[in-house]
Design an enzyme around this catalytic site. Structure first.
Site, PDB file in Angstrom:
ATOM      1  N   LYS A  13      -7.921  -6.720 -11.208  1.00 52.12           N
ATOM      2  CA  LYS A  13      -7.800  -6.653 -12.674  1.00 52.12           C
ATOM      3  C   LYS A  13      -8.895  -5.764 -13.263  1.00 52.12           C
ATOM      4  CE  LYS A  13      -8.173 -11.171 -13.360  1.00 52.12           C
ATOM      5  NZ  LYS A  13      -8.172 -11.816 -12.039  1.00 52.12           N
ATOM      6  N   ARG A  88      -5.810 -17.791 -19.487  1.00 51.14           N
ATOM      7  CA  ARG A  88      -5.708 -18.368 -18.151  1.00 51.14           C
ATOM      8  C   ARG A  88      -5.086 -19.756 -18.164  1.00 51.14           C
ATOM      9  NH1 ARG A  88     -10.438 -15.242 -15.839  1.00 51.14           N
ATOM     10  NH2 ARG A  88     -10.842 -15.946 -13.736  1.00 51.14           N
ATOM     11  N   ARG A 127     -16.590  -7.689  -1.626  1.00 50.82           N
ATOM     12  CA  ARG A 127     -16.957  -7.046  -2.898  1.00 50.82           C
ATOM     13  C   ARG A 127     -18.474  -7.063  -3.100  1.00 50.82           C
ATOM     14  NH1 ARG A 127     -13.949  -8.793  -8.380  1.00 50.82           N
ATOM     15  NH2 ARG A 127     -14.893 -10.851  -8.098  1.00 50.82           N
ATOM     16  N   ARG A 160     -21.463 -11.222  -6.222  1.00 48.80           N
ATOM     17  CA  ARG A 160     -21.325 -12.193  -7.304  1.00 48.80           C
ATOM     18  C   ARG A 160     -21.508 -13.590  -6.739  1.00 48.80           C
ATOM     19  NH1 ARG A 160     -16.037 -11.344 -11.012  1.00 48.80           N
ATOM     20  NH2 ARG A 160     -15.942 -13.604 -10.776  1.00 48.80           N
ATOM     21  N   ARG A 171     -11.381 -21.076  -6.799  1.00 50.93           N
ATOM     22  CA  ARG A 171     -10.840 -20.225  -7.861  1.00 50.93           C
ATOM     23  C   ARG A 171      -9.344 -19.971  -7.653  1.00 50.93           C
ATOM     24  NH1 ARG A 171     -14.742 -15.515  -7.034  1.00 50.93           N
ATOM     25  NH2 ARG A 171     -13.681 -14.405  -8.692  1.00 50.93           N
TER      26      ARG A 171
HETATM   27  P1  AMP Z   1     -13.528 -13.651 -13.622  1.00 54.80           P
HETATM   28  O1  AMP Z   1     -14.632 -12.642 -13.650  1.00 54.80           O
HETATM   29  O2  AMP Z   1     -12.368 -13.274 -14.514  1.00 54.80           O
HETATM   30  O3  AMP Z   1     -13.073 -13.985 -12.207  1.00 54.80           O
HETATM   31  O4  AMP Z   1     -14.122 -15.012 -14.248  1.00 54.80           O
HETATM   32  C1  AMP Z   1     -15.221 -15.666 -13.660  1.00 54.80           C
HETATM   33  C2  AMP Z   1     -15.323 -17.098 -14.145  1.00 54.80           C
HETATM   34  O5  AMP Z   1     -15.476 -17.116 -15.588  1.00 54.80           O
HETATM   35  C3  AMP Z   1     -14.091 -17.971 -13.885  1.00 54.80           C
HETATM   36  O6  AMP Z   1     -14.105 -18.526 -12.576  1.00 54.80           O
HETATM   37  C4  AMP Z   1     -14.251 -19.032 -14.986  1.00 54.80           C
HETATM   38  O7  AMP Z   1     -15.261 -19.967 -14.663  1.00 54.80           O
HETATM   39  C5  AMP Z   1     -14.766 -18.216 -16.161  1.00 54.80           C
HETATM   40  N1  AMP Z   1     -13.661 -17.663 -16.993  1.00 54.80           N
HETATM   41  C6  AMP Z   1     -13.325 -16.341 -17.177  1.00 54.80           C
HETATM   42  N2  AMP Z   1     -12.265 -16.218 -18.007  1.00 54.80           N
HETATM   43  C7  AMP Z   1     -11.913 -17.472 -18.354  1.00 54.80           C
HETATM   44  C8  AMP Z   1     -10.872 -18.028 -19.165  1.00 54.80           C
HETATM   45  N3  AMP Z   1      -9.964 -17.244 -19.778  1.00 54.80           N
HETATM   46  N4  AMP Z   1     -10.827 -19.375 -19.300  1.00 54.80           N
HETATM   47  C9  AMP Z   1     -11.727 -20.185 -18.705  1.00 54.80           C
HETATM   48  N5  AMP Z   1     -12.705 -19.735 -17.906  1.00 54.80           N
HETATM   49  C10 AMP Z   1     -12.805 -18.394 -17.728  1.00 54.80           C
END
Ligand code: AMP
Length: 214
Positions: A13, A88, A127, A160, A171
């Site tokens: 993404k 999400r 990554r 990360r 996740r």
């Molecule tokens: P990402 O970088 O998109 O994988 O997001 C990393 C973490 O941020 C996720 O595992 C969640 O803990 C939190 N997060 C990101 N976007 C959302 C969302 N739309 N709703 C809830 N938690 C989020």
């Protein structure tokens, strides 16, 4: 153009949103990046979100609503945006609709990027990220010229905190349980576009552009 990019963690993404941003000339709004920044800076939002982000759980919808309403109301998002990582949950679909209604605009496309789980785990465990300029590398498919060092700025690359196997599994589990129904919601609204994201970034980008512009 107002788009959201959805899909499991590691499906690409962020990579695709960065390319689309240059193509469509609208900002890339990653809720994961916004939360990681808030955590790093120790803002009130960051303090509330920290434990969720670090364990791979979703941050509560109410907090996410505040975050997204504030971000999408900024002037740079007036002509469009690429959302990455939001919505999400089905509740977040409704939150986004309310925020966009207030701004008097609509979402043009909800894009679902798809790939098999083994490929996702491979991408996430390999990554590496530059903490200074955000450049993303992969140990096998996009290694830095000199191991462990950013090609652009020379900083030491990091992983990360949530890109370890245990949190990745969490996740992915959260994704299947809470985010798959989001795609169904957009399918019913007729805005869903599914794109196979298993190829190289350039290939996926071509498919994505064709799908969005078609
Ligand atoms: P990402 O970088 O998109 O994988 O997001 C990393 C973490 O941020 C996720 O595992 C969640 O803990 C939190 N997060 C990101 N976007 C959302 C969302 N739309 N709703 C809830 N938690 C989020």
């Amino acid at each position: 153009m107002r788009i959201t990019l959805m899909g499991p963690p590691g499906v690409g993404k962020g990579t695709q949103a960065d390319r689309l941003k240059g193509h469509l000339e609208v900002p890339h709004v990653s809720t994961g990046d916004l939360l990681r920044d808030a955590v790093k800076q120790g803002t009130p939002m960051g303090r509330k979100a920290r434990a969720f982000v670090e364990s791979g759980e979703l941050v509560p919808d109410e907090l996410m609503g505040e975050l997204i309403a504030e971000r999408l109301a900024r002037p740079d998002a007036a002509e469009g945006f690429i959302l990455d990582g939001f919505p999400r949950t089905v509740e977040q679909v409704a939150i986004l609709e309310r925020v966009l209604d207030r701004l008097g605009v609509k979402l043009d496309r909800a894009v679902a990027l798809t790939a098999i789980e083994a490929e996702i785990v491979r991408r996430l465990t390999g990554r590496r990220i530059c903490p200074t300029d955000g450049t993303v590398y992969h140990l096998e498919s996009h290694p830095p010229k000199s191991p462990g060092t950013c090609d652009q700025c020379g900083s030491a690359l990091v992983q990360r905190a949530d890109d370890n196997e245990e949190v990745i599994r969490k996740r992915l589990e959260v994704y299947s349980r809470q985010t798959l129904p989001v795609m169904e919601a957009y399918r019913q609204r007729g805005t869903l576009l599914e794109v196979d994201a298993s190829g190289a970034p350039d290939e996926v980008f071509e498919k994505l552009k064709t799908g969005i512009e078609g």
